[in-house]
Scaffold this motif. Structure first.
Motif, PDB file in Angstrom:
ATOM      1  N   GLU A 145     -15.621 -56.996 -32.026  1.00 27.87           N
ATOM      2  CA  GLU A 145     -15.492 -56.534 -30.641  1.00 27.87           C
ATOM      3  C   GLU A 145     -16.649 -57.045 -29.795  1.00 27.87           C
ATOM      4  N   ALA A 201     -10.656 -53.493 -30.109  1.00 29.41           N
ATOM      5  CA  ALA A 201      -9.614 -53.644 -31.117  1.00 29.41           C
ATOM      6  C   ALA A 201      -8.650 -52.465 -31.061  1.00 29.41           C
ATOM      7  N   PRO A 249      -5.550 -50.231 -37.283  1.00 28.93           N
ATOM      8  CA  PRO A 249      -5.429 -51.627 -37.718  1.00 28.93           C
ATOM      9  C   PRO A 249      -3.999 -51.977 -38.113  1.00 28.93           C
ATOM     10  N   ASP A 303      -2.320 -59.704 -37.788  1.00 27.18           N
ATOM     11  CA  ASP A 303      -2.334 -58.975 -36.524  1.00 27.18           C
ATOM     12  C   ASP A 303      -1.986 -59.934 -35.386  1.00 27.18           C
ATOM     13  N   TRP A 332      -6.917 -59.441 -34.758  1.00 25.96           N
ATOM     14  CA  TRP A 332      -7.920 -58.469 -35.158  1.00 25.96           C
ATOM     15  C   TRP A 332      -7.834 -58.248 -36.664  1.00 25.96           C
ATOM     16  N   PRO A 333      -8.894 -57.762 -37.298  1.00 28.09           N
ATOM     17  CA  PRO A 333      -8.821 -57.462 -38.728  1.00 28.09           C
ATOM     18  C   PRO A 333      -7.712 -56.457 -39.019  1.00 28.09           C
ATOM     19  N   ASN A 387     -14.192 -61.083 -41.950  1.00 27.63           N
ATOM     20  CA  ASN A 387     -12.803 -61.137 -41.488  1.00 27.63           C
ATOM     21  C   ASN A 387     -12.254 -62.553 -41.650  1.00 27.63           C
ATOM     22  N   MET A 426     -14.385 -52.147 -43.097  1.00 25.27           N
ATOM     23  CA  MET A 426     -13.612 -52.869 -42.092  1.00 25.27           C
ATOM     24  C   MET A 426     -13.941 -52.406 -40.680  1.00 25.27           C
ATOM     25  N   ALA A 461     -18.612 -60.775 -38.901  1.00 29.25           N
ATOM     26  CA  ALA A 461     -17.448 -61.076 -38.068  1.00 29.25           C
ATOM     27  C   ALA A 461     -17.542 -62.517 -37.598  1.00 29.25           C
ATOM     28  N   THR A 488      -5.404 -62.783 -41.344  1.00 23.00           N
ATOM     29  CA  THR A 488      -4.831 -61.641 -40.652  1.00 23.00           C
ATOM     30  C   THR A 488      -3.476 -61.969 -40.049  1.00 23.00           C
ATOM     31  N   THR A 541     -15.016 -54.861 -37.682  1.00 24.24           N
ATOM     32  CA  THR A 541     -14.258 -54.849 -36.426  1.00 24.24           C
ATOM     33  C   THR A 541     -15.173 -54.606 -35.239  1.00 24.24           C
ATOM     34  N   ARG A 542     -16.158 -53.718 -35.384  1.00 25.42           N
ATOM     35  CA  ARG A 542     -17.100 -53.476 -34.285  1.00 25.42           C
ATOM     36  C   ARG A 542     -17.883 -54.744 -33.944  1.00 25.42           C
TER      37      ARG A 542
END
Length: 269
Positions: free
Chosen positions: A217, A224, A228, A128, A132-133, A46, A209, A155, A126, A213-214
């Motif tokens: 987190e 998240a 997305p 966001d 977040w991704p 990310n 992705m 991550a 990003t 993301t996990r």
């Protein structure tokens, strides 16, 4: 296939970059055991700061499997920058080609030589609002499915606190911590042997992705968004909002002018 030697240029870059990184940020690293000891593979990372390639690069360098980043082919010309890019084995991306697979031919070749190729699937930092991704491009999935190499999700968090997204000034104090967490290879086996259609590449990219993301987190101790952030969708929505606001203002202007017209007509009779 045996791992490639790190080489002079990469060691020289490490000598220049590691001391300030050690001074500026603490380290909280995990998952190095998931980095393959041998053979070609991809890391999918990310992207939330202009300095996170250095923080992630530090982590990856310490595994003994240095990353080869993708960069614009124009950076590989003459001069010191070009010599450093070539010397450290970075990967030129020829974006001018109309063939999507040919654009990543150098990355495919590097993986097949046993290199680690680092992808930022989002393509840019990003957007966001909570960092977040966001939705990603399909380049990493395309190379992964073409080579069937391991894809290691990574991550990271912390470099964005040192230099926030799209900021120009470092926030040195208090000292920040670089959190980098690598996970087990992404399971893409269900996509092997199938035609690389846009829908298939999109689905494979979403799987990659989701794993990134996990991991993020876990680092952040937060959940998240279910969907997305999508810059393209946001641009469309912004245009719709702008059009609606413009229409509303025009309607208000027309309504405000109507009594005046009626009054003028009355005076004329």
């Amino acid at each position: 296939m045996p791992r490639r030697r790190i080489g002079f240029w990469y060691r020289f870059a490490a000598v220049l970059c590691k001391p300030p990184l050690v001074v500026l940020i603490k380290r909280d690293w995990g998952g190095m055991e998931h980095i393959p000891a041998e053979g070609g593979f991809i890391t999918a990372v990310n992207h939330n700061s202009q300095v996170d390639p250095f923080a992630y690069g530090h982590f990856q360098y310490n595994t003994g499997r240095v990353p080869r980043f993708l960069a614009k082919s124009s950076l590989f010309g003459k001069g010191f920058v070009g010599a450093a890019m070539r010397g450290t084995g970075q990967i030129p991306v020829y974006r001018e080609t109309t063939d999507a697979l040919s654009a990543f031919r150098a990355a495919i070749d590097a993986v097949e030589r046993g290199e680690c190729v680092a992808f930022y699937p989002e393509g840019t930092i990003t957007r966001d609002p909570d960092q977040w991704p966001m939705t990603a491009k399909t380049g990493a999935a395309r190379v992964a499915l073409q080579t069937q190499c391991p894809v290691i999700p990574v991550a990271q968090w912390g470099a964005n606190e040192l230099l926030p997204p799209y900021a120009k000034k470092l926030r040195v104090f208090p000292r920040k911590t670089s959190h980098v967490l690598a996970g087990p290879p992404v399971d893409l086996t269900r996509f092997y042997g199938k035609e690389m259609s846009p829908d298939l590449l999109k689905e494979a990219t979403e799987v990659i992705m989701a794993d990134i993301t996990r991991l993020l987190e876990q680092i952040r101790g937060a959940q998240a968004p279910v969907t997305p952030y999508d810059p393209r969708r946001e641009r469309i929505e912004q245009r719709r909002r702008t059009a609606a606001e413009t229409h509303e203002l025009e309607s208000q202007a027309e309504s405000a002018s109507e009594p005046k017209v009626e009054q003028e007509e009355g005076q004329g009779t």
